[in-house]
Enzyme design. Sequence first.
Site, PDB file in Angstrom:
ATOM      1  N   GLY A 188      -3.315   3.339   0.416  1.00  0.00           N
ATOM      2  CA  GLY A 188      -3.115   1.813   0.560  1.00  0.00           C
ATOM      3  C   GLY A 188      -2.085   1.803   1.622  1.00  0.00           C
ATOM      4  O   GLY A 188      -1.093   2.769   2.189  1.00  0.00           O
ATOM      5  N   GLU A 210      -0.833   8.205  -0.453  1.00  0.00           N
ATOM      6  CA  GLU A 210      -1.735   8.631   0.672  1.00  0.00           C
ATOM      7  C   GLU A 210      -1.438   6.721   1.130  1.00  0.00           C
ATOM      8  O   GLU A 210      -2.335   4.919   0.590  1.00  0.00           O
ATOM      9  CB  GLU A 210      -3.178   8.564   0.276  1.00  0.00           C
ATOM     10  CG  GLU A 210      -3.397  10.137  -0.155  1.00  0.00           C
ATOM     11  CD  GLU A 210      -2.983  10.562   0.928  1.00  0.00           C
ATOM     12  OE1 GLU A 210      -2.656  10.637   1.916  1.00  0.00           O
ATOM     13  OE2 GLU A 210      -3.290  12.510   0.052  1.00  0.00           O
ATOM     14  N   CYS A 244      -6.659   4.071   8.513  1.00  0.00           N
ATOM     15  CA  CYS A 244      -5.112   4.396   8.124  1.00  0.00           C
ATOM     16  C   CYS A 244      -4.365   5.745   8.967  1.00  0.00           C
ATOM     17  O   CYS A 244      -3.522   5.558   9.777  1.00  0.00           O
ATOM     18  CB  CYS A 244      -4.933   5.214   6.617  1.00  0.00           C
ATOM     19  SG  CYS A 244      -5.608   6.560   6.416  1.00  0.00           S
TER      20      CYS A 244
END
Length: 488
Positions: A188, A210, A244
Amino acid sequence: MSREQQAVARARKAFETGRSKCLEHRIRQLKNLQRLFTEKQKEISDAIKKDLNKSEVGTQLYETLGLEGEISLAIRKLKEWAAPRSVEKNLLTLSDTVYIKPEPLGVVLIIGAWNYPWAVTIQPLVGAIASGNAAVVKPSEVCVHTAKVMEDLLPLYIDKELYPVVTGGVSETQELLRQRFDHIFYTGNSMVGKLILEAAAKHLTPVTLELGGKSPCYIDKNCDISIACRRVAWGKYTNCGQTCIAPDYILCEPSIQDRVIKEVKKSIKEFYTDNPKTCPDYGRIINQRHFKRIMAMLEDSTIAVGGDNDESDCYIAPTVLRDVKPEAKVMQEEIFGPLLPILPVSGLDEAIKFINKGEKPLALYVFTSDNKVITRMSDETSSGGLLANDCLVHFSVSSLPFGGVGNSGMGCYHGKFSFDQLSHLRSCLIKQLKMEGVNSMRYPPHTPKKLGWARFFILKTVDLGWIGRMALLAMLAVVAAVVLQNYL
């Protein structure tokens, strides 16, 4: 007991039975998980369509295909990964058995993300199962439909006591974090990552975070700009920019900015037609809160391409921003949406300087035909991963560790790295009650002569074959006898 406490207690009780440590049990669970993605693909795809407007093919390509590969790899390599690992010895331990034994940590908490809800939630679970742990799975509540499907399907295929699914929002996650785990794996943003780390510290629980950040993309003027922009456009607008490791912004010289805009615009049309809103391969922003957050970033920047939006549909067109200033709103946080700012820089030196002024990113992209440019980017910057002349694809390589550094995260996973990350690598040395003479050098009274022998045995390194080791053992036996005779 709360529902969350009960799930953790059941998982720990199941782990304590020892069944998760059995390799056959682990492989059976992994095969069952693999079967889920074969038999329930429609249910998975339908839910993600409702959450993120991903097509069925897109769901398989970006969510489940990689998972199937990870599971197959784990099944194929598990016996090798779980086996004791021999290590190099010094002369003092030459006759001993010295090895590393991977052991399960215990009960792992996996907190998933909403942008790739299956990929980033189940991939850590594959590592947890392979390494013999129990795992409490907490899917993101933002993907409402996918969380429900995950809650319904996982218990049908894998051990529901060892791997319970806990759904809910912030309060449920906070309750989980009050429990003691042996490892926490979170995917997140960095703000929540700090809260996870704070909660874990109370129990001295190790974590894998992560996270993300603003992943820069430098386009050198001496490269094939058309191909570079095609790959950047794919990396940026896949999943509507909610990735991401998406390239967050472009750095390039002013002389090529117009060409970059033109080529990105051409690729947008090629991928998503003249009207991305009606294209089945173009997604949607996850909800209206994120829609408003992204739209607010446009306020002080110039739109060169796109900009169309529809709040009721959570739709934002693929957008390019030109002549963006470092102080612009879009440069103050990770975008996580389909906005691509272009910041003109004078060249490589200024690009590197700009990158290093910010937090360390999860990924760094450089497009160039000059290997010296790649080398400088590699040597003079720091990031979780570095890709030259492509975007995103390092995530698909199981032999590469995937993870961040600094503000973009800690720890890594994928393939064997997942197994090791969620294992305790136990140091083991097995010695026999023989050759006590060699040990005399370590016992008091300590003398310079004993120190000389210790220096020889501890600091001397040798690379011997089987015959050499046998000969050296024989020599050590003689030395031990001599030492024993001298000191007794």
